[in-house]
Write a protein that holds these residues in place. Structure first.
Motif, PDB file in Angstrom:
ATOM      1  N   LYS A  32     -31.060  -1.973   2.081  1.00 46.71           N
ATOM      2  CA  LYS A  32     -30.642  -1.851   3.470  1.00 46.71           C
ATOM      3  C   LYS A  32     -30.222  -3.217   4.030  1.00 46.71           C
ATOM      4  CE  LYS A  32     -31.887   2.538   4.014  1.00 46.71           C
ATOM      5  NZ  LYS A  32     -30.912   3.617   4.332  1.00 46.71           N
ATOM      6  N   SER A  33     -30.451  -4.267   3.248  1.00 48.18           N
ATOM      7  CA  SER A  33     -30.218  -5.632   3.698  1.00 48.18           C
ATOM      8  C   SER A  33     -28.957  -6.204   3.059  1.00 48.18           C
ATOM      9  CB  SER A  33     -31.413  -6.517   3.345  1.00 48.18           C
ATOM     10  OG  SER A  33     -31.077  -7.889   3.455  1.00 48.18           O
ATOM     11  N   GLY A  34     -27.993  -6.596   3.908  1.00 51.33           N
ATOM     12  CA  GLY A  34     -26.794  -7.232   3.386  1.00 51.33           C
ATOM     13  C   GLY A  34     -27.105  -8.544   2.684  1.00 51.33           C
ATOM     14  N   ALA A  35     -28.057  -9.308   3.226  1.00 43.68           N
ATOM     15  CA  ALA A  35     -28.417 -10.593   2.623  1.00 43.68           C
ATOM     16  C   ALA A  35     -29.011 -10.403   1.230  1.00 43.68           C
ATOM     17  CB  ALA A  35     -29.398 -11.343   3.520  1.00 43.68           C
ATOM     18  N   ASP A  36     -29.873  -9.394   1.078  1.00 44.14           N
ATOM     19  CA  ASP A  36     -30.474  -9.139  -0.235  1.00 44.14           C
ATOM     20  C   ASP A  36     -29.418  -8.686  -1.231  1.00 44.14           C
ATOM     21  OD1 ASP A  36     -32.827  -9.762   1.007  1.00 44.14           O
ATOM     22  OD2 ASP A  36     -33.722  -7.761   0.843  1.00 44.14           O
ATOM     23  N   CYS A  37     -28.517  -7.821  -0.790  1.00 37.06           N
ATOM     24  CA  CYS A  37     -27.465  -7.332  -1.689  1.00 37.06           C
ATOM     25  C   CYS A  37     -26.509  -8.455  -2.067  1.00 37.06           C
ATOM     26  CB  CYS A  37     -26.717  -6.172  -1.048  1.00 37.06           C
ATOM     27  SG  CYS A  37     -27.697  -4.663  -0.968  1.00 37.06           S
ATOM     28  N   GLU A  38     -26.260  -9.358  -1.127  1.00 35.22           N
ATOM     29  CA  GLU A  38     -25.436 -10.523  -1.461  1.00 35.22           C
ATOM     30  C   GLU A  38     -26.136 -11.381  -2.515  1.00 35.22           C
ATOM     31  OE1 GLU A  38     -23.171 -14.364   0.572  1.00 35.22           O
ATOM     32  OE2 GLU A  38     -24.483 -13.095   1.804  1.00 35.22           O
ATOM     33  N   ASN A  39     -27.436 -11.580  -2.375  1.00 34.77           N
ATOM     34  CA  ASN A  39     -28.176 -12.362  -3.375  1.00 34.77           C
ATOM     35  C   ASN A  39     -28.116 -11.707  -4.746  1.00 34.77           C
ATOM     36  OD1 ASN A  39     -28.951 -14.424  -1.640  1.00 34.77           O
ATOM     37  ND2 ASN A  39     -30.876 -13.436  -1.076  1.00 34.77           N
ATOM     38  N   LEU A  40     -28.259 -10.386  -4.793  1.00 38.82           N
ATOM     39  CA  LEU A  40     -28.198  -9.681  -6.076  1.00 38.82           C
ATOM     40  C   LEU A  40     -26.802  -9.788  -6.674  1.00 38.82           C
ATOM     41  CD1 LEU A  40     -29.734  -7.912  -8.115  1.00 38.82           C
ATOM     42  CD2 LEU A  40     -28.906  -5.909  -6.837  1.00 38.82           C
ATOM     43  N   CYS A  41     -25.786  -9.642  -5.839  1.00 40.58           N
ATOM     44  CA  CYS A  41     -24.413  -9.773  -6.300  1.00 40.58           C
ATOM     45  C   CYS A  41     -24.160 -11.167  -6.866  1.00 40.58           C
ATOM     46  CB  CYS A  41     -23.458  -9.475  -5.142  1.00 40.58           C
ATOM     47  SG  CYS A  41     -21.705  -9.599  -5.551  1.00 40.58           S
ATOM     48  N   ARG A  42     -24.582 -12.168  -6.130  1.00 37.55           N
ATOM     49  CA  ARG A  42     -24.378 -13.540  -6.592  1.00 37.55           C
ATOM     50  C   ARG A  42     -25.136 -13.811  -7.890  1.00 37.55           C
ATOM     51  NH1 ARG A  42     -22.068 -17.318  -3.261  1.00 37.55           N
ATOM     52  NH2 ARG A  42     -21.201 -16.449  -1.338  1.00 37.55           N
ATOM     53  N   LEU A  43     -26.326 -13.253  -8.016  1.00 31.32           N
ATOM     54  CA  LEU A  43     -27.084 -13.418  -9.258  1.00 31.32           C
ATOM     55  C   LEU A  43     -26.333 -12.795 -10.427  1.00 31.32           C
ATOM     56  CD1 LEU A  43     -29.562 -14.260 -10.855  1.00 31.32           C
ATOM     57  CD2 LEU A  43     -30.684 -12.140 -10.115  1.00 31.32           C
ATOM     58  N   ALA A  44     -25.812 -11.585 -10.241  1.00 31.93           N
ATOM     59  CA  ALA A  44     -25.066 -10.917 -11.315  1.00 31.93           C
ATOM     60  C   ALA A  44     -23.855 -11.752 -11.733  1.00 31.93           C
ATOM     61  CB  ALA A  44     -24.630  -9.526 -10.865  1.00 31.93           C
ATOM     62  N   TYR A  45     -23.160 -12.316 -10.754  1.00 30.04           N
ATOM     63  CA  TYR A  45     -21.971 -13.110 -11.074  1.00 30.04           C
ATOM     64  C   TYR A  45     -22.318 -14.447 -11.717  1.00 30.04           C
ATOM     65  CZ  TYR A  45     -18.313 -10.080  -9.230  1.00 30.04           C
ATOM     66  OH  TYR A  45     -17.424  -9.052  -9.058  1.00 30.04           O
ATOM     67  N   TRP A  46     -23.405 -15.082 -11.268  1.00 36.90           N
ATOM     68  CA  TRP A  46     -23.808 -16.322 -11.939  1.00 36.90           C
ATOM     69  C   TRP A  46     -24.199 -16.042 -13.386  1.00 36.90           C
ATOM     70  CZ3 TRP A  46     -22.424 -20.929 -11.079  1.00 36.90           C
ATOM     71  CH2 TRP A  46     -22.228 -21.407  -9.797  1.00 36.90           C
ATOM     72  N   LEU A  47     -24.872 -14.938 -13.619  1.00 34.08           N
ATOM     73  CA  LEU A  47     -25.219 -14.591 -14.999  1.00 34.08           C
ATOM     74  C   LEU A  47     -23.957 -14.380 -15.826  1.00 34.08           C
ATOM     75  CD1 LEU A  47     -28.197 -12.211 -14.208  1.00 34.08           C
ATOM     76  CD2 LEU A  47     -28.350 -14.370 -15.464  1.00 34.08           C
ATOM     77  N   TYR A  48     -22.939 -13.758 -15.222  1.00 33.16           N
ATOM     78  CA  TYR A  48     -21.664 -13.573 -15.921  1.00 33.16           C
ATOM     79  C   TYR A  48     -21.014 -14.927 -16.215  1.00 33.16           C
ATOM     80  CZ  TYR A  48     -16.913 -12.134 -16.953  1.00 33.16           C
ATOM     81  OH  TYR A  48     -15.682 -11.962 -17.558  1.00 33.16           O
ATOM     82  N   VAL A  49     -21.018 -15.807 -15.243  1.00 31.06           N
ATOM     83  CA  VAL A  49     -20.440 -17.144 -15.433  1.00 31.06           C
ATOM     84  C   VAL A  49     -21.097 -17.844 -16.618  1.00 31.06           C
ATOM     85  CG1 VAL A  49     -20.363 -19.486 -14.425  1.00 31.06           C
ATOM     86  CG2 VAL A  49     -19.653 -17.494 -13.070  1.00 31.06           C
ATOM     87  N   TYR A  50     -22.411 -17.704 -16.732  1.00 26.07           N
ATOM     88  CA  TYR A  50     -23.144 -18.376 -17.810  1.00 26.07           C
ATOM     89  C   TYR A  50     -23.178 -17.574 -19.109  1.00 26.07           C
ATOM     90  CZ  TYR A  50     -24.765 -21.848 -14.425  1.00 26.07           C
ATOM     91  OH  TYR A  50     -24.824 -22.867 -13.497  1.00 26.07           O
ATOM     92  N   GLY A  51     -22.425 -16.485 -19.166  1.00 24.99           N
ATOM     93  CA  GLY A  51     -22.307 -15.725 -20.412  1.00 24.99           C
ATOM     94  C   GLY A  51     -23.427 -14.740 -20.672  1.00 24.99           C
ATOM     95  N   GLU A  52     -24.299 -14.517 -19.679  1.00 18.96           N
ATOM     96  CA  GLU A  52     -25.429 -13.594 -19.837  1.00 18.96           C
ATOM     97  C   GLU A  52     -25.018 -12.201 -19.336  1.00 18.96           C
ATOM     98  OE1 GLU A  52     -28.080 -14.199 -21.409  1.00 18.96           O
ATOM     99  OE2 GLU A  52     -28.142 -16.388 -21.537  1.00 18.96           O
ATOM    100  N   LYS A  53     -24.151 -11.563 -20.087  1.00 17.28           N
ATOM    101  CA  LYS A  53     -23.532 -10.319 -19.623  1.00 17.28           C
ATOM    102  C   LYS A  53     -24.528  -9.160 -19.565  1.00 17.28           C
ATOM    103  CE  LYS A  53     -19.002 -11.770 -21.281  1.00 17.28           C
ATOM    104  NZ  LYS A  53     -17.849 -11.462 -22.164  1.00 17.28           N
ATOM    105  N   GLU A  54     -25.433  -9.082 -20.509  1.00 19.16           N
ATOM    106  CA  GLU A  54     -26.421  -7.996 -20.483  1.00 19.16           C
ATOM    107  C   GLU A  54     -27.351  -8.130 -19.274  1.00 19.16           C
ATOM    108  OE1 GLU A  54     -28.548  -7.361 -24.082  1.00 19.16           O
ATOM    109  OE2 GLU A  54     -26.750  -7.244 -25.315  1.00 19.16           O
ATOM    110  N   LEU A  55     -27.734  -9.345 -18.957  1.00 23.19           N
ATOM    111  CA  LEU A  55     -28.583  -9.558 -17.788  1.00 23.19           C
ATOM    112  C   LEU A  55     -27.825  -9.217 -16.503  1.00 23.19           C
ATOM    113  CD1 LEU A  55     -30.381 -12.902 -18.707  1.00 23.19           C
ATOM    114  CD2 LEU A  55     -31.306 -10.589 -18.842  1.00 23.19           C
ATOM    115  N   ALA A  56     -26.534  -9.540 -16.479  1.00 22.32           N
ATOM    116  CA  ALA A  56     -25.717  -9.169 -15.320  1.00 22.32           C
ATOM    117  C   ALA A  56     -25.695  -7.653 -15.157  1.00 22.32           C
ATOM    118  CB  ALA A  56     -24.294  -9.709 -15.484  1.00 22.32           C
TER     119      ALA A  56
END
Length: 201
Positions: A32-56
């Motif tokens: 329900k929180s835009g801030a929390d969803c933004e944090n999750l989104c950013r985490l998924a993308y940082w994991l992608y940047v670092y090549g951790e695709k399964e974790l993303a």
């Protein structure tokens, strides 16, 4: 279970950006929180940047059962995550599943809200919105260049990272005409930005 996922992420990818976001999400994750969803989104993308695709993909999977409620403070970030998922699925050869997710995003964006009470009105409004998405805007060109000229690499990288959410999240859906036309250039810019961001510890 979510806390365990974030602990695993920290153990497998102990990068500063990843650990910071994982710690925040381990303490609080409300869809329900835009801030929390933004944090999750950013985490998924940082994991992608670092090549951790399964974790993303593990992060994105947390959003699969969330009911759509037209709150774009939340759903902009969920759709960006789903765009990344589409990209990863296509890389895995799962094109049919990727196409299904793109159709789901399309359906949700075209569904009328309480403020726009007919599908016809929403379709017109959404078509206009999609037509505004350009290559220059997607890559955050002006913001990146301004900070580079000021020798402010940290700010330039923040804009590069933010650009990835749109370059991948929007373009992979195939729903934005001007981005579709610029897909080859966008792919080059994605590779360029990721190369710069992976230099970060």
């Amino acid at each position: 279970m979510e806390t365990t996922i974030f602990e695993q992420i920290k153990g497998k990818c102990p990068k500063k950006k990843v650990v910071s976001l994982a710690n925040k999400l381990a303490k609080k994750l409300s869809f329900k929180s835009g801030a929390d969803c933004e944090n999750l989104c950013r985490l998924a993308y940082w994991l992608y940047v670092y090549g951790e695709k399964e974790l993303a993909m593990d992060c994105i999977a947390l959003t699969h059962d969330i009911p759509f409620e037209h709150d774009y403070n939340v759903w902009t970030f969920i759709h960006d995550m789903w765009g990344l998922e589409i990209r990863l699925l296509r890389e895995q050869g799962s094109g049919a599943e990727a196409d299904r997710i793109a159709r789901t995003i399309d359906t949700q964006l075209l569904s009328p809200s309480k403020l726009i009470d007919t599908p016809e009105k929403q379709q017109v409004r959404e078509a206009k919105r999609r037509a505004r998405f350009t290559y220059e805007d997607a890559i955050n060109h002006d913001n990146v260049e301004r900070h580079l000229q000021a020798n402010d690499l940290a700010s330039a990288n923040r804009w590069r990272f933010t650009a990835l959410l749109g370059m991948i999240g929007d373009t992979e859906t195939g729903l934005y005409p001007l981005l579709n036309e610029s897909k080859a250039k966008i792919e080059e810019k994605i590779a360029e930005y990721i190369a710069e961001l992976t230099k970060l510890k």
